[in-house]
Design a protein around this motif. Structure first.
Motif, PDB file in Angstrom:
ATOM      1  N   PHE A 177       0.996  -1.192  -0.064  1.00  0.00           N
ATOM      2  CA  PHE A 177      -0.116   0.188   0.215  1.00  0.00           C
ATOM      3  C   PHE A 177       0.810   1.179   0.005  1.00  0.00           C
ATOM      4  CE2 PHE A 177      -2.872  -2.956   1.274  1.00  0.00           C
ATOM      5  CZ  PHE A 177      -4.182  -2.490   0.921  1.00  0.00           C
ATOM      6  N   VAL A 178       0.383   2.428  -0.575  1.00  0.00           N
ATOM      7  CA  VAL A 178       1.245   3.480  -0.784  1.00  0.00           C
ATOM      8  C   VAL A 178       0.365   4.559  -0.346  1.00  0.00           C
ATOM      9  CG1 VAL A 178       2.895   2.945  -2.574  1.00  0.00           C
ATOM     10  CG2 VAL A 178       0.745   4.019  -3.306  1.00  0.00           C
ATOM     11  N   ALA A 179       0.861   5.848   0.350  1.00  0.00           N
ATOM     12  CA  ALA A 179       0.044   6.874   0.824  1.00  0.00           C
ATOM     13  C   ALA A 179      -0.083   7.625  -0.395  1.00  0.00           C
ATOM     14  CB  ALA A 179       0.933   7.673   1.587  1.00  0.00           C
ATOM     15  N   ILE A 180      -1.474   7.979  -0.755  1.00  0.00           N
ATOM     16  CA  ILE A 180      -1.841   8.686  -1.964  1.00  0.00           C
ATOM     17  C   ILE A 180      -2.306  10.292  -1.573  1.00  0.00           C
ATOM     18  CG2 ILE A 180      -2.136   6.765  -3.503  1.00  0.00           C
ATOM     19  CD1 ILE A 180      -5.347   7.317  -2.907  1.00  0.00           C
ATOM     20  N   ALA A 181      -2.749  10.538  -0.313  1.00  0.00           N
ATOM     21  CA  ALA A 181      -2.909  11.626   0.176  1.00  0.00           C
ATOM     22  C   ALA A 181      -2.894  11.923   1.692  1.00  0.00           C
ATOM     23  CB  ALA A 181      -4.556  11.905  -0.333  1.00  0.00           C
ATOM     24  N   THR A 182      -2.552  12.951   2.025  1.00  0.00           N
ATOM     25  CA  THR A 182      -2.334  13.236   3.469  1.00  0.00           C
ATOM     26  C   THR A 182      -2.761  14.760   3.721  1.00  0.00           C
ATOM     27  OG1 THR A 182      -0.365  11.949   3.724  1.00  0.00           O
ATOM     28  CG2 THR A 182      -0.798  13.404   5.248  1.00  0.00           C
ATOM     29  N   ASN A 234      10.242   9.223  -4.358  1.00  0.00           N
ATOM     30  CA  ASN A 234      10.536  10.425  -3.686  1.00  0.00           C
ATOM     31  C   ASN A 234       9.589  11.462  -3.656  1.00  0.00           C
ATOM     32  OD1 ASN A 234      13.129   9.284  -2.993  1.00  0.00           O
ATOM     33  ND2 ASN A 234      13.925   9.801  -5.095  1.00  0.00           N
ATOM     34  N   ASP A 235       8.351  11.061  -4.439  1.00  0.00           N
ATOM     35  CA  ASP A 235       7.363  12.370  -4.595  1.00  0.00           C
ATOM     36  C   ASP A 235       6.751  12.556  -3.105  1.00  0.00           C
ATOM     37  OD1 ASP A 235       8.109  12.642  -7.307  1.00  0.00           O
ATOM     38  OD2 ASP A 235       6.140  11.519  -8.055  1.00  0.00           O
ATOM     39  N   PRO A 236       6.482  13.992  -2.962  1.00  0.00           N
ATOM     40  CA  PRO A 236       5.748  14.279  -1.684  1.00  0.00           C
ATOM     41  C   PRO A 236       4.484  13.901  -1.608  1.00  0.00           C
ATOM     42  CG  PRO A 236       6.042  16.205  -2.806  1.00  0.00           C
ATOM     43  CD  PRO A 236       6.957  15.272  -3.632  1.00  0.00           C
ATOM     44  N   VAL A 237       3.803  13.381  -0.963  1.00  0.00           N
ATOM     45  CA  VAL A 237       2.456  13.052  -0.946  1.00  0.00           C
ATOM     46  C   VAL A 237       1.390  14.210  -0.860  1.00  0.00           C
ATOM     47  CG1 VAL A 237       0.441  11.589   0.293  1.00  0.00           C
ATOM     48  CG2 VAL A 237       2.903  10.853   0.757  1.00  0.00           C
ATOM     49  N   PRO A 238       0.599  14.216  -1.684  1.00  0.00           N
ATOM     50  CA  PRO A 238      -0.296  15.335  -2.105  1.00  0.00           C
ATOM     51  C   PRO A 238      -1.493  15.693  -0.908  1.00  0.00           C
ATOM     52  CG  PRO A 238      -0.962  13.880  -3.562  1.00  0.00           C
ATOM     53  CD  PRO A 238       0.240  13.521  -2.902  1.00  0.00           C
ATOM     54  N   GLU A 239      -1.956  16.791  -0.874  1.00  0.00           N
ATOM     55  CA  GLU A 239      -3.119  16.948   0.057  1.00  0.00           C
ATOM     56  C   GLU A 239      -4.320  16.830  -0.802  1.00  0.00           C
ATOM     57  OE1 GLU A 239      -3.844  18.947   3.175  1.00  0.00           O
ATOM     58  OE2 GLU A 239      -1.899  18.967   3.893  1.00  0.00           O
ATOM     59  N   PRO A 240      -5.403  16.217  -0.247  1.00  0.00           N
ATOM     60  CA  PRO A 240      -6.468  16.041  -1.043  1.00  0.00           C
ATOM     61  C   PRO A 240      -7.280  17.427  -1.172  1.00  0.00           C
ATOM     62  CG  PRO A 240      -6.732  15.082   1.188  1.00  0.00           C
ATOM     63  CD  PRO A 240      -5.300  15.564   1.063  1.00  0.00           C
ATOM     64  N   THR A 277      -4.226  10.184   6.673  1.00  0.00           N
ATOM     65  CA  THR A 277      -3.435   9.504   5.316  1.00  0.00           C
ATOM     66  C   THR A 277      -4.443   8.521   4.579  1.00  0.00           C
ATOM     67  OG1 THR A 277      -1.350   9.923   6.260  1.00  0.00           O
ATOM     68  CG2 THR A 277      -1.437   8.478   4.279  1.00  0.00           C
ATOM     69  N   VAL A 278      -4.544   8.799   3.324  1.00  0.00           N
ATOM     70  CA  VAL A 278      -5.388   7.592   2.561  1.00  0.00           C
ATOM     71  C   VAL A 278      -4.207   6.909   1.808  1.00  0.00           C
ATOM     72  CG1 VAL A 278      -6.901   7.286   0.691  1.00  0.00           C
ATOM     73  CG2 VAL A 278      -6.914   9.288   1.995  1.00  0.00           C
ATOM     74  N   TRP A 279      -4.482   5.391   2.087  1.00  0.00           N
ATOM     75  CA  TRP A 279      -3.655   4.616   1.394  1.00  0.00           C
ATOM     76  C   TRP A 279      -4.359   3.762   0.429  1.00  0.00           C
ATOM     77  CZ3 TRP A 279       1.278   4.635   4.090  1.00  0.00           C
ATOM     78  CH2 TRP A 279       1.395   5.407   5.320  1.00  0.00           C
ATOM     79  N   ALA A 280      -3.667   3.305  -0.527  1.00  0.00           N
ATOM     80  CA  ALA A 280      -4.210   2.594  -1.706  1.00  0.00           C
ATOM     81  C   ALA A 280      -3.082   1.388  -2.327  1.00  0.00           C
ATOM     82  CB  ALA A 280      -4.671   3.164  -2.859  1.00  0.00           C
TER      83      ALA A 280
END
Length: 517
Positions: free
Chosen positions: A181-186, A231-237, A503-506
């Motif tokens: 799972f990866v963090a897609i929004a924080t 290395n990309d920052p996790v975006p805000e929704p 955080t949203v993970w997918a």
């Protein structure tokens, strides 16, 4: 009586029938091999007839028949392995000690293809054996007993700890297979984030924190792919609205109504707020804002139990103070109306959950080390379940058919309980600290848990629940994880933490579903 539930998706009677057929084929093949071996021996040896006659007498044995038996046994084993290989949908070996690399081909085969859950993602772990022995009981429809719940007039107190486990407490160190799972929004807050909740449509995510602030954001959707590099920052929704100082205290819990038109919040200021929401835009409806003050202590949890089809909006609330569970009709003509209070717990009610919307069975879990199962048509609980480890309940969840109950406890214990059979199936520690949240996946094949050890873990419920259940770390925060909630339509979940983030993970294996609106 609670009524006859729908057949649980947890069971697989078809798989049991296929397994029985495979077993019959194995036995038939073994007999054929043994007969062929005996015939070959008779042709090659003059004394074969005498040896065959002697082998039928008790205690007799010959080299020829021994070899035949070995060959027959090997054929049985080979046939059984072949049948088992065909019956398993997936086997992904994951060690429960340190981070491992997952082959790309295996990751692709583990992709969840179901639109509502993780139906084809099977996790196999090499966790330690349980501390308590358990008999091997294949999980079929008969494995969860059909004995009805106990009479509501005399609730049974159940404390049965003869069960399997989840293996030993995880070791500190790198997360296990967290790259699944990866963090897609924080979302970042000024204080600890306590509560997260997706609305039933899956389009919006509500977030409540110790800063007394309520946020509603766009949640993962299927409109635009978001592919993140390491290395990309996790975006805000995308934010829909922010309501600062909604309560005078911290926001402890959140719940959406079945039609997404109401959002309820509970706080340690002893109040519940009911906010009107436009289900299409997610925006607040200014004229619909009601404060309820029927609690005399912290409101720890909320749960809507009405059905969307009949237009009802029944809400359960529970917390500290008098430790009662309240049932509120939020759609009453003159405004929210109290329908009943359900007393019985001796300490704070920590968690509430219910079966599928519209069903009458609900559960309350308390710091008094008991969980109470309620039929909303009855004034008293139909069953009382004592904590298997004699530790306070911190979280609870019941699968939609009402057959299986999951609970998390202050001593890090996670337990599975067969409601109709009135027995614990699995008891063990999946975390190194308190387990504050448990949730079944939409297909009920997996259990998502969150703990004060800063980890979110996933347990595989396919197969035999009386055997040690494989589990793996799927997400990690830098501080305590307080809640985790599945997305209703995607293989994704949200987690809240004391590290001041939600955080949203997918699933990384399904990039087409890692979408952010």
């Amino acid at each position: 009586s609670v009524g006859t539930p729908k057949p649980s998706v947890l069971r697989s009677s078809g798989a049991s029938a296929r397994s029985a057929a495979a077993s019959g084929n194995c036995n038939s093949q073994a007999r054929n091999v043994q007969q062929k071996s005996s015939s070959q021996t008779a042709r090659n040896s003059p004394a074969a007839s005498q040896q065959s006659s002697a082998s039928r007498r008790p205690g007799s044995a010959t080299a020829s028949t021994s070899k035949s038996a070995v060959r027959a046994s090997g054929a049985v084993q080979s046939a059984r392995q072949t049948a088992a290989s065909k019956s398993h949908r997936l086997s992904a070996s994951i060690a429960n000690t340190a981070s491992i690399a997952i082959p790309a081909s295996e990751a692709a085969s583990a992709r969840a293809t179901s639109a509502r859950g993780l139906a084809h993602l099977v996790v196999t772990s090499t966790t330690d054996a349980p501390t308590q022995p358990a008999s091997a009981t294949p999980r079929t429809s008969a494995n969860l007993s059909s004995v009805p719940a106990t009479n509501s007039a005399s609730p049974a107190v159940v404390s049965n700890t003869t069960s399997a486990g989840f293996g030993a407490a995880p070791k500190q160190g790198p997360a296990v297979a967290a790259d699944r799972f990866v963090a897609i929004a924080t979302v970042h807050d000024a204080m600890a984030v306590r509560a997260v909740a997706f609305d039933p449509s899956g389009r919006f995510l509500a977030i409540g924190s110790n800063s007394k602030t309520l946020r509603v954001c766009r949640s993962p959707s299927h409109r635009r792919p978001l592919l993140l590099q390491d290395n990309d920052p996790v975006p805000e929704p995308q934010s829909v609205f922010t309501r600062p100082r909604l309560h005078k205290g911290s926001i402890y819990c959140l719940a959406w109504s079945p039609d997404s038109r109401l959002l309820a919040t509970g706080s340690n200021d002893k109040t519940v707020r009911l906010l009107g929401i436009d289900p299409d835009s997610g925006q607040l409806i200014p004229d619909l804002d009601t404060e309820l003050s029927h609690h005399d202590g912290t409101v720890r949890d909320l749960r809507f139990v009405g059905g969307q089809q009949d237009g009802s909006a029944m809400m359960l609330t529970g917390g500290a103070g008098d430790c009662r569970v309240f049932l509120v009709d939020c759609a009453a003509p003159g405004g929210p109306a109290m329908l009943r209070a359900m007393p019985g717990h001796g300490q704070a009610v920590m968690a509430l959950h219910s079966c599928s919307l519209g069903q009458p069975l609900v559960v309350s879990a308390s710091a008094d080390k008991t969980a109470r199962l309620w039929d909303l048509r009855s004034p008293t609980p139909v069953q009382i379940v004592a904590a298997p480890s004699q530790s306070a309940y911190a979280s609870v969840a019941i699968e939609p058919a009402g057959r299986l109950l999951a609970s998390g406890h202050d001593d890090a214990t996670v337990a599975l309980y067969d409601v109709r059979g009135a027995r614990h199936l699995a008891v063990g520690r999946m975390h190194a600290d308190e387990c504050r949240s448990v949730r079944f996946s939409a297909d009920c094949g997996y259990l998502l848990t969150a703990g004060y050890d800063a980890r979110v873990r996933l347990a595989d419920l396919h197969g035999d629940l009386m055997q040690p259940l494989p589990h793996v770390t799927v997400a990690e925060h830098s501080d305590k994880v307080i809640q985790c909630r599945w997305h209703p339509d995607c293989t994704a979940f949200a987690s809240s933490s004391a590290d001041k983030t939600a955080t949203v993970w997918a699933l990384q294996e399904a990039p087409s579903q890692l979408l952010l609106e």
